[in-house]
Enzyme design. Sequence first.
Site, PDB file in Angstrom:
ATOM      1  N   SER A  78     -21.960  -4.939 -28.125  1.00  0.00           N
ATOM      2  CA  SER A  78     -21.314  -3.679 -28.507  1.00  0.00           C
ATOM      3  C   SER A  78     -20.211  -3.913 -29.534  1.00  0.00           C
ATOM      4  O   SER A  78     -19.697  -2.967 -30.111  1.00  0.00           O
ATOM      5  CB  SER A  78     -20.708  -3.032 -27.270  1.00  0.00           C
ATOM      6  OG  SER A  78     -19.640  -3.830 -26.795  1.00  0.00           O
ATOM      7  N   GLY A  79     -19.814  -5.175 -29.732  1.00  0.00           N
ATOM      8  CA  GLY A  79     -18.647  -5.435 -30.567  1.00  0.00           C
ATOM      9  C   GLY A  79     -17.411  -5.600 -29.702  1.00  0.00           C
ATOM     10  O   GLY A  79     -16.391  -6.076 -30.157  1.00  0.00           O
ATOM     11  N   GLY A  80     -17.505  -5.173 -28.429  1.00  0.00           N
ATOM     12  CA  GLY A  80     -16.384  -5.313 -27.499  1.00  0.00           C
ATOM     13  C   GLY A  80     -16.291  -6.745 -26.978  1.00  0.00           C
ATOM     14  O   GLY A  80     -17.195  -7.557 -27.179  1.00  0.00           O
ATOM     15  N   VAL A  81     -15.166  -7.016 -26.278  1.00  0.00           N
ATOM     16  CA  VAL A  81     -14.893  -8.378 -25.822  1.00  0.00           C
ATOM     17  C   VAL A  81     -15.932  -8.871 -24.809  1.00  0.00           C
ATOM     18  O   VAL A  81     -16.444  -9.989 -24.916  1.00  0.00           O
ATOM     19  CB  VAL A  81     -13.501  -8.439 -25.131  1.00  0.00           C
ATOM     20  CG1 VAL A  81     -13.182  -9.848 -24.679  1.00  0.00           C
ATOM     21  CG2 VAL A  81     -12.437  -7.922 -26.054  1.00  0.00           C
ATOM     22  N   ASP A  82     -16.245  -8.019 -23.816  1.00  0.00           N
ATOM     23  CA  ASP A  82     -17.059  -8.512 -22.708  1.00  0.00           C
ATOM     24  C   ASP A  82     -18.460  -8.924 -23.155  1.00  0.00           C
ATOM     25  O   ASP A  82     -18.926 -10.018 -22.825  1.00  0.00           O
ATOM     26  CB  ASP A  82     -17.138  -7.453 -21.594  1.00  0.00           C
ATOM     27  CG  ASP A  82     -15.749  -7.051 -21.112  1.00  0.00           C
ATOM     28  OD1 ASP A  82     -14.823  -7.860 -21.301  1.00  0.00           O
ATOM     29  OD2 ASP A  82     -15.590  -5.944 -20.577  1.00  0.00           O
ATOM     30  N   SER A  83     -19.112  -8.063 -23.902  1.00  0.00           N
ATOM     31  CA  SER A  83     -20.476  -8.425 -24.315  1.00  0.00           C
ATOM     32  C   SER A  83     -20.439  -9.595 -25.298  1.00  0.00           C
ATOM     33  O   SER A  83     -21.359 -10.428 -25.328  1.00  0.00           O
ATOM     34  CB  SER A  83     -21.230  -7.222 -24.889  1.00  0.00           C
ATOM     35  OG  SER A  83     -20.658  -6.804 -26.101  1.00  0.00           O
ATOM     36  N   GLY A  99       0.840  -1.206   0.000  1.00  0.00           N
ATOM     37  CA  GLY A  99       0.000   0.000   0.000  1.00  0.00           C
ATOM     38  C   GLY A  99       0.860   1.235   0.000  1.00  0.00           C
ATOM     39  O   GLY A  99       2.037   1.178   0.347  1.00  0.00           O
ATOM     40  N   LYS A 121     -10.185  -9.650 -16.901  1.00  0.00           N
ATOM     41  CA  LYS A 121     -10.220  -9.543 -18.368  1.00  0.00           C
ATOM     42  C   LYS A 121      -9.516 -10.722 -19.047  1.00  0.00           C
ATOM     43  O   LYS A 121     -10.015 -11.254 -20.043  1.00  0.00           O
ATOM     44  CB  LYS A 121      -9.537  -8.232 -18.782  1.00  0.00           C
ATOM     45  CG  LYS A 121      -9.779  -7.830 -20.202  1.00  0.00           C
ATOM     46  CD  LYS A 121     -11.104  -7.122 -20.304  1.00  0.00           C
ATOM     47  CE  LYS A 121     -11.349  -6.513 -21.642  1.00  0.00           C
ATOM     48  NZ  LYS A 121     -12.598  -5.748 -21.649  1.00  0.00           N
ATOM     49  N   CYS A 162       4.932  -6.438   1.707  1.00  0.00           N
ATOM     50  CA  CYS A 162       5.324  -5.030   1.856  1.00  0.00           C
ATOM     51  C   CYS A 162       4.558  -4.370   3.006  1.00  0.00           C
ATOM     52  O   CYS A 162       4.768  -4.732   4.164  1.00  0.00           O
ATOM     53  CB  CYS A 162       5.129  -4.315   0.514  1.00  0.00           C
ATOM     54  SG  CYS A 162       5.989  -2.756   0.417  1.00  0.00           S
ATOM     55  N   TYR A 163       3.642  -3.451   2.716  1.00  0.00           N
ATOM     56  CA  TYR A 163       2.858  -2.828   3.800  1.00  0.00           C
ATOM     57  C   TYR A 163       2.191  -3.898   4.662  1.00  0.00           C
ATOM     58  O   TYR A 163       2.157  -3.802   5.893  1.00  0.00           O
ATOM     59  CB  TYR A 163       1.783  -1.918   3.195  1.00  0.00           C
ATOM     60  CG  TYR A 163       0.963  -1.162   4.237  1.00  0.00           C
ATOM     61  CD1 TYR A 163       1.275   0.159   4.549  1.00  0.00           C
ATOM     62  CD2 TYR A 163      -0.110  -1.761   4.899  1.00  0.00           C
ATOM     63  CE1 TYR A 163       0.545   0.855   5.506  1.00  0.00           C
ATOM     64  CE2 TYR A 163      -0.835  -1.084   5.857  1.00  0.00           C
ATOM     65  CZ  TYR A 163      -0.506   0.223   6.153  1.00  0.00           C
ATOM     66  OH  TYR A 163      -1.237   0.906   7.105  1.00  0.00           O
ATOM     67  N   GLU A 220       4.284 -10.702  -6.553  1.00  0.00           N
ATOM     68  CA  GLU A 220       3.236 -10.715  -7.576  1.00  0.00           C
ATOM     69  C   GLU A 220       3.677 -10.126  -8.913  1.00  0.00           C
ATOM     70  O   GLU A 220       3.047 -10.387  -9.936  1.00  0.00           O
ATOM     71  CB  GLU A 220       1.978  -9.972  -7.064  1.00  0.00           C
ATOM     72  CG  GLU A 220       2.121  -8.451  -6.872  1.00  0.00           C
ATOM     73  CD  GLU A 220       2.725  -8.053  -5.526  1.00  0.00           C
ATOM     74  OE1 GLU A 220       3.444  -8.877  -4.935  1.00  0.00           O
ATOM     75  OE2 GLU A 220       2.497  -6.921  -5.086  1.00  0.00           O
ATOM     76  N   HIS A 264       7.878  -7.709  -3.689  1.00  0.00           N
ATOM     77  CA  HIS A 264       6.600  -7.976  -4.352  1.00  0.00           C
ATOM     78  C   HIS A 264       6.669  -9.253  -5.195  1.00  0.00           C
ATOM     79  O   HIS A 264       7.118  -9.209  -6.340  1.00  0.00           O
ATOM     80  CB  HIS A 264       6.211  -6.773  -5.219  1.00  0.00           C
ATOM     81  CG  HIS A 264       5.810  -5.595  -4.391  1.00  0.00           C
ATOM     82  ND1 HIS A 264       4.529  -5.389  -3.957  1.00  0.00           N
ATOM     83  CD2 HIS A 264       6.557  -4.604  -3.868  1.00  0.00           C
ATOM     84  CE1 HIS A 264       4.490  -4.312  -3.206  1.00  0.00           C
ATOM     85  NE2 HIS A 264       5.707  -3.814  -3.131  1.00  0.00           N
TER      86      HIS A 264
END
Length: 523
Positions: free
Chosen positions: A234-239, A57, A379, A84-85, A182, A180
Amino acid sequence: MHTHQQKILVIDFGSQYSQIIARRIRECGVYSEIVPWRVSDEWIRSFAPLGIILSGGPESTLGENSPQIPECVFHLGVPVLGICYGMQAMALKFGGAVESSKHKEYGAARVSLEQECLLTQGIEDRYQEGALAAELDVWMSHGDRVTRIPADFRAVGVSANSPYAIIANDEKHYYGVQFHPEVTHTPQGQRLIERFVRDICGCAALWTLDNIIVEAIRKVKESVKGEHVLLGLSGGVDSAVVAALLHRAIGKQLICMFIDTGLLRHEESKKVMDVFAQHLGVRVIAVDASEHFYAALKGVSDPEEKRKVIGRVFIETFERESKNLGDIPFLAQGTIYADVIESAHASHSAEVIKSHHNVGGLPKDMRFKLVEPLRELFKDEVRKMGLELGLPYDMVYRHPFPGPGLGVRILGEIHPDYVRILREADHIFMSELVAKGWYDKVSQAFAVFLPVKSVGVVGDARQYDYVIALRAVQTIDFMTAHWAHLPYELLDIVSNRIVNEVSGVSRVVYDISGKPPATIEWE
Ligand code: XMP
């Protein structure tokens, strides 16, 4: 066993890396969620994690009102890893000491593993015969550091600037790392996280793509039963992924609506219809509303005003067309986990996670019940699911495209002819990026239409035409970005093709601004 049976909780102290921690855990096949540190003990208990990771953080544990570890964390009897924090807060909690160091440690560092512990056993970057200890290459980013560890902890690793780079309480399975694990700059980081999650917390790898899809389909079927579901594509990935998933789950009960705003890219609406209607057999109602959008945008040149108009006409069109479909009780949305985290953090509490309206900002008072099958997915998980469900690679790995579409890439007022020019230029740019292998090396690339005229010479004729700007950026999070160093040869080809093939353009420029100060889009 189902995917959520064994899971890890990430308690977030505001680190820019918290989402990466959760993704790394999931890459080990284990479900994880991120909650702000203010979450209630009651919520944590009901989530019932098999282990907890405390994030880093930006604040100092020594500051007034510094973020605290929720009380119940150390009463659950589960392993805890502080990063870390998170490590400093844990050390303080059990009677250790933290000091502000004059030397901030940022960047690559080496940790000597002076003692063994379960977290690091057999994990190292180098070990030379005769050397005192094995070493780990790590990424550090901290000002404060632990200067005394609590009585029941051992010092396991040391770095030049951190006398306690790794600490362990073997009995309780509490571990702290100052670095870190990650981030990819810590080469053994994923192995350390896997060791914690799989071996120390004992989580099985239940979070797999196959399991996720099977469960998502079961949940949708249970909630929707025999009713119809409406989805705005919408043409986007999610929809797109929601459509593929719902189609697999409920077939013809899914009705998709695709609104052509007139502000879409080259052959975008045709592509959407090809993939969904022809290829996958999804019921798609295509609505060509471009004339409505152009009419409403006439005379509007302010970027925010344009966004508002586009949003409003989108909702009006969606409402009008959906009424014609009769009574559909469910509305599906492509809300993903990043949207959920954003709303939870904006409200500082995991309990008030609100539904995030992301399909053209559809209003809450619409009469639908929501179906949001991607709410728990990052995503990259959504993309993998899309491929698994049979969506084409280039649809799933497409660059992001803003909701208002080409509307914010034509500076000032929008005219249909400007849209035509921009579309053609953008298509040439995209095709060349793909052909030369650069599309996947940049995070986002597009053309922008500048409504200024500039002089050019074509053949012997003087030409007085518009300007196209090319933009390509590389970024991890879209909050900051570098302009992409595209090869001159590539820019040369793109520029030549645009000037020669797109009527109305006499000059092409390349945008070399970083974000900040420039945003990625021009409006
Ligand atoms: P900026 O221009 O703010 O863009 O640096 C960051 C990212 O957000 C996208 N973007 C939008 N997306 N509606 C959207 O759905 C919008 O109004 C909008 N404005 C920018 C942009 O394409 C980039 O990926």
